[in-house]
Design an enzyme around this catalytic site. Structure first.
Site, mmCIF file in Angstrom:
data_model
loop_
_atom_site.group_PDB
_atom_site.id
_atom_site.type_symbol
_atom_site.label_atom_id
_atom_site.label_comp_id
_atom_site.label_asym_id
_atom_site.label_seq_id
_atom_site.Cartn_x
_atom_site.Cartn_y
_atom_site.Cartn_z
ATOM 1 N N SER A 129 62.326 11.946 37.393
ATOM 2 C CA SER A 129 61.502 10.891 36.824
ATOM 3 C C SER A 129 60.046 11.041 37.263
ATOM 4 O O SER A 129 59.433 12.054 36.998
ATOM 5 C CB SER A 129 62.078 9.525 37.205
ATOM 6 O OG SER A 129 61.590 8.512 36.371
ATOM 7 N N ASP A 164 65.597 9.451 26.285
ATOM 8 C CA ASP A 164 65.503 9.079 27.694
ATOM 9 C C ASP A 164 65.541 7.559 27.855
ATOM 10 O O ASP A 164 64.740 6.835 27.265
ATOM 11 C CB ASP A 164 64.199 9.632 28.279
ATOM 12 C CG ASP A 164 64.075 9.374 29.762
ATOM 13 O OD1 ASP A 164 63.669 8.255 30.127
ATOM 14 O OD2 ASP A 164 64.401 10.272 30.548
ATOM 15 N N HIS A 224 69.001 9.175 32.082
ATOM 16 C CA HIS A 224 67.777 9.345 32.866
ATOM 17 C C HIS A 224 68.176 9.876 34.239
ATOM 18 O O HIS A 224 69.048 9.317 34.890
ATOM 19 C CB HIS A 224 67.050 8.007 33.011
ATOM 20 C CG HIS A 224 65.677 8.106 33.599
ATOM 21 N ND1 HIS A 224 64.624 8.716 32.947
ATOM 22 C CD2 HIS A 224 65.174 7.679 34.785
ATOM 23 C CE1 HIS A 224 63.536 8.642 33.702
ATOM 24 N NE2 HIS A 224 63.848 8.033 34.824
#
Length: 425
Positions: free
Chosen positions: A201, A297, A364
């Protein structure tokens, strides 16, 4: 005896890892729904351990303060290190933690009171799962490497360098990165014969930002590559017709003076805010890079493409929480985003040195979760899962350019579904 095995046999240690794990996950689970600035969407139901995971302690970087390499609140930064052995004794995996960004004084003041802004609030023990696991059956290529998770506490993907005296805010991400690298080099990383920089991330964005810097730490004889997991944040139009993420990134870049840390080859022709987007960084990255990303995502759907600010009437509310509730027009919007993602990596994928795994899932951060990284039912593209794809690419066993077919054809996805009560709706 391995610490993970001991914890499975001794009640006291089992209680310790359970409490540490639950604290880590609950903190991240609630944290993930604060606002646009957070990129964690850990999901408790996704963590199913047949045996207790390895729990690794926090190490603070003692010498960091002398160089001003401190968290948002001025406390020391830190990392979690589990030593390698055998064939992996001189191999190093550095994983950069994610956790969003702070783009205003208000959001940074809030963040400095959390584990993403202060080592005082960091978990003292965290589980090493997925790409950090110490078990060959869970992490076949990297289980016996030196594995490090660097904690994220600067709010700008380890890239800012400024401060705010009035609020006692320290934006020192670049210095934290340098201090961590110096400390780890002194602990044996200097002798690495192979190294991999990864991140999830906001940490995935950081892995791209620092990839070439990481390469320069080692001799040319060292195999060095980088992996960005869920870090391909797109500069695209949101559901309101605006650009929520560009607006937020602009605040980060200005507040934390990130521009001076970005590649001059980019900032000489584009606004610094645009150079914070990976799509403008990956063409400039010289070191081999692997992009792992879900085409849909979940963070980008929740917080960048359809944030509440861009959806005042709540048209996207159910779709944001559960992909199964998306209308045909909403799915079409997401298919268009997928096309833009594939366009963004078109030139990148043409290089033999780079790797790609873009699956058509609502997910994610797929390297940190054991169920997505390497399990009997992990996501696949063709006949390859994520761990095998990354390993084949890293060790040059095969060229990896995996792109999954559009939703809903991929039946191997571990799609995230979020709980409405944790969004306060």
């Amino acid at each position: 005896m391995d610490g993970a095995d001991e914890s499975g046999r001794r009640p006291g240690l089992r209680l310790l890892w359970v409490s540490g794990l639950m604290g880590f996950l609950l903190c991240n689970w609630v944290d993930g729904f604060e606002d646009l600035n957070v990129t964690e969407h850990q999901f408790l139901d996704g963590y199913a351990f047949s045996t207790p995971p390895l729990m690794v302690g926090l190490t603070l970087i003692a010498g960091a303060a002398s160089t001003g390499a401190v968290c948002l609140d001025g406390t020391l930064p830190g990392y979690h290190l589990h030593r390698g052995y055998g064939s992996g004794a001189n191999s190093w995996l550095i994983h950069l933690e994610g956790g969003g960004w702070c783009n205003t004084i208000r959001t940074c003041v809030f963040q400095q009171k959390t584990h993403h802004g202060s080592s005082t609030h960091m978990e003292k023990l965290i589980p090493f799962t997925g790409i950090l696991s110490n078990r060959a059956e869970e992490n076949p290529d990297f289980y016996n490497w030196n594995r490090v998770k660097i904690r994220y506490c600067d709010g700008a993907s380890f890239s800012g360098d400024s401060q705010n005296e009035a609020k006692k805010l320290y934006f020192r991400g670049q210095r934290i990165w340098l201090a961590a690298m110096k400390d780890l080099m002194s602990k044996g990383m200097h002798y690495a014969n192979q190294a991999l920089l990864s991140g999830c991330s906001a940490g995935g964005l950081a892995a791209t930002l620092h990839c070439d810097e990481f390469r320069e730490l080692f001799p040319r004889t060292t195999r060095v590559k980088c992996l960005s997991d869920a870090g391909l944040f797109l500069d695209v139009i949101d559901v309101s017709g605006g650009r929520a993420l560009r607006h937020m990134f602009g605040g980060v870049v200005r507040l934390q003076q990130v521009g001076k840390m970005l590649p001059q080859a980019c900032t000489s022709r584009l606004d610094p805010t645009l150079c914070f987007f990976p799509q403008h960084l990956i063409p400039l990255t010289k070191t081999p890079l692997f992009l792992l990303n879900a085409a849909y995502d979940s963070w980008q759907v929740l917080s960048s493409l359809a944030p509440p600010s861009a959806d005042p009437h709540g048209y996207w509310q159910k779709c944001r929480l559960n992909y199964a509730h998306c209308s045909s027009s909403q799915i079409q919007f997401l298919q268009d985003i997928r096309k833009q993602m594939l366009n963004a990596v078109g030139g990148f994928s043409g290089s033999k040195r780079n790797g790609l795994f873009i699956n058509s899932c609502f997910a994610h951060c797929q390297t940190e979760r054991q169920d997505t990284w390497f399990a009997h039912n992990s996501p696949r593209i063709g006949n390859k899962g994520i761990a095998q794809s990354v390993g084949d690419w890293y060790f040059d066993r095969a060229e990896v350019k995996g792109i999954g077919c559009p939703y809903p054809c991929d039946k191997t996805c571990h799609n995230l579904v979020f709980r409405q009560e944790f969004l306060g709706t």
